[in-house]
Design a protein around this motif. Structure first.
Motif, PDB file in Angstrom:
ATOM      1  N   TYR A 126       0.820  -1.219   0.000  1.00 22.23           N
ATOM      2  CA  TYR A 126       0.000   0.000   0.000  1.00 22.23           C
ATOM      3  C   TYR A 126       0.853   1.267   0.000  1.00 22.23           C
ATOM      4  N   PHE A 127       1.762   1.364   0.956  1.00 23.46           N
ATOM      5  CA  PHE A 127       2.511   2.618   1.108  1.00 23.46           C
ATOM      6  C   PHE A 127       3.473   2.882  -0.057  1.00 23.46           C
ATOM      7  N   VAL A 128       4.028   1.824  -0.636  1.00 25.50           N
ATOM      8  CA  VAL A 128       4.999   2.011  -1.718  1.00 25.50           C
ATOM      9  C   VAL A 128       4.322   2.012  -3.087  1.00 25.50           C
ATOM     10  N   SER A 129       3.561   0.955  -3.396  1.00 27.01           N
ATOM     11  CA  SER A 129       3.000   0.806  -4.748  1.00 27.01           C
ATOM     12  C   SER A 129       1.768   1.668  -4.985  1.00 27.01           C
ATOM     13  N   MET A 133       5.055   6.099  -1.547  1.00 24.28           N
ATOM     14  CA  MET A 133       6.011   6.521  -0.522  1.00 24.28           C
ATOM     15  C   MET A 133       7.365   5.868  -0.769  1.00 24.28           C
ATOM     16  N   ASP A 134       8.421   6.539  -0.379  1.00 28.19           N
ATOM     17  CA  ASP A 134       9.758   5.959  -0.452  1.00 28.19           C
ATOM     18  C   ASP A 134       9.788   4.673   0.373  1.00 28.19           C
ATOM     19  N   GLU A 140      10.307   2.062   7.637  1.00 29.16           N
ATOM     20  CA  GLU A 140      10.558   2.688   8.937  1.00 29.16           C
ATOM     21  C   GLU A 140       9.243   2.949   9.687  1.00 29.16           C
ATOM     22  N   ASN A 141       8.246   3.452   8.959  1.00 29.54           N
ATOM     23  CA  ASN A 141       6.958   3.753   9.582  1.00 29.54           C
ATOM     24  C   ASN A 141       6.211   2.485   9.988  1.00 29.54           C
ATOM     25  N   ALA A 209      -5.798   8.084  -2.159  1.00 32.12           N
ATOM     26  CA  ALA A 209      -5.181   6.772  -2.376  1.00 32.12           C
ATOM     27  C   ALA A 209      -6.212   5.735  -2.808  1.00 32.12           C
ATOM     28  N   LEU A 210      -7.183   5.451  -1.948  1.00 37.30           N
ATOM     29  CA  LEU A 210      -8.271   4.525  -2.279  1.00 37.30           C
ATOM     30  C   LEU A 210      -9.582   5.201  -1.876  1.00 37.30           C
TER      31      LEU A 210
END
Length: 369
Positions: A126-129, A133-134, A140-141, A209-210
């Motif tokens: 979710y966070f990357v694709s 997000m890096d 890290e998060n 995002a969604l």
């Protein structure tokens, strides 16, 4: 004539021929009368709510249609997760059972960590694709949710001890040790659950995002709030009706002003000044008192239709119950430390509860007088 002797710890009925000591019922029995009436009124409330008030309210408010729509929205929200590779299901019959699907997905998550793959690392996906997000920042998060410290200090990899314990998951011929099963369960319910919740909370707070998932969730919150209002209003109406029947109509119809609890425990309420039965017009004041001191049960009136844990989210009913419970406990405290075992309502109404035998003695003394 009657009088109260304040120099001794009992109340006296003085007649021409004798003085009768009038004692109230014992403190424990006084509390039992209160609890018995509260329980009987509560049972009546639940019956009224279940059989009449709530079914009528549901039909008037379109409650069931809102519940059905909320269920459809829940299915659509899970479909969004499936479509974006953020959740998996094993069997079609369990597709919309979130807990079952999460447990299965969590196991796939662990298998990917053991194999060094990323296709089922849902928060990372979710966070990357999806969010862009890096990757280093995302890891890290996400790892901040690893409250049980399953992950190694660097990267998104398990500590060696857990890699070794969980290896049987990817080998059909092997099985987990007892320690491995315990650690897997702890990992699922602890760190993985926290990471997944972190992901879902971000989806709900992120408008782009969604967006469909967020919109379905917002609609469900509105539907839930609307249905909660129906439940709360129904519970309040039910409570008022049940108290009117039990604490007002019944004492007015009964010549002695007794409730079923008082009849069962063989006691009667008298005026503490003249030791006579409370007149009907004064019983209205007792009705107000009963409304207040029996209010702690109102939270549980909808329990036949609402899950027990959800009852406490009905804030109006919860705070009504909580504040009046404090008042009821204070009244119990007064009973404990008052020599005559009187409650707050007894003191305010200048009344006393005596057993039937004592009342019969009072009547006999008046007849002899």
């Amino acid at each position: 004539m009657t009088q109260t002797d304040s120099t001794v710890h009992n109340e006296k009925l003085n007649t021409n021929s004798e003085i009768i000591d009038v004692y109230p019922i014992k403190k424990g029995k006084r509390i039992l009368v209160y609890l018995a009436d509260m329980l009987l009124n509560f049972v009546l409330s639940v019956l009224l709510f279940t059989a009449a008030i709530f079914p009528i309210a549901r039909s008037i408010s379109n409650y069931q249609a809102d519940v059905d729509q909320a269920n459809r929205n829940h299915h659509l929200m899970m479909d969004v997760l499936y479509d974006n590779n953020l959740l998996e299901y094993k069997d079609e019959k369990d597709k919309y059972d979130f807990d079952t699907c999460f447990d299965y997905s969590a196991e796939l998550f662990v298998k990917d960590l053991v194999k060094g793959e990323e296709s089922h690392l849902y928060p990372l996906t979710y966070f990357v694709s999806i969010k862009g997000m890096d990757k280093t920042k995302a890891i890290e998060n996400i790892k901040k949710c690893d409250t049980s410290s399953f992950f190694a200090a660097e990267g998104f990899v398990l500590k060696d001890v857990y890699l070794e314990e969980f290896k049987p998951l990817i080998d059909e011929k092997d099985s987990l040790t007892n320690q491995g099963r315990d650690d897997l369960a702890s990992f699922k319910t602890g760190s993985i659950s926290s990471m997944y919740s972190y992901m879902l909370n971000d989806i709900l707070s992120e408008e782009t995002a969604l967006p469909s998932y967020r919109n379905y969730s917002l609609e469900n919150k509105e539907l839930s709030a609307k249905n909660d209002r129906v439940i709360v209003i129904s519970a309040i109406i039910t409570y008022l009706l049940s108290c009117s029947l039990y604490f007002l109509l019944l004492p007015l119809l009964n010549k002695k002003g007794s409730t079923f609890g008082m009849v069962a425990l063989k006691c009667i309420r008298l005026d503490s000044k003249n030791f006579k039965i409370i007149p009907r017009w004064r019983r209205l004041a007792f009705f107000i008192s009963h409304l207040l001191f029996n209010l702690p049960v109102i939270l549980f009136i909808p329990m036949m239709f609402v899950a027990f844990t959800r009852l406490f989210s009905l804030s109006v009913l919860f705070y009504m119950s909580l504040f009046t419970l404090v008042l009821a406990l204070a009244s119990g405290f007064v009973i404990g430390f008052n020599y005559f075992g009187k409650s707050l309502s007894d003191l305010l109404s200048h009344s006393i509860l005596v057993d039937n035998e004592t009342y019969d003695k009072i009547l006999e003394a008046r007849i002899r007088k």
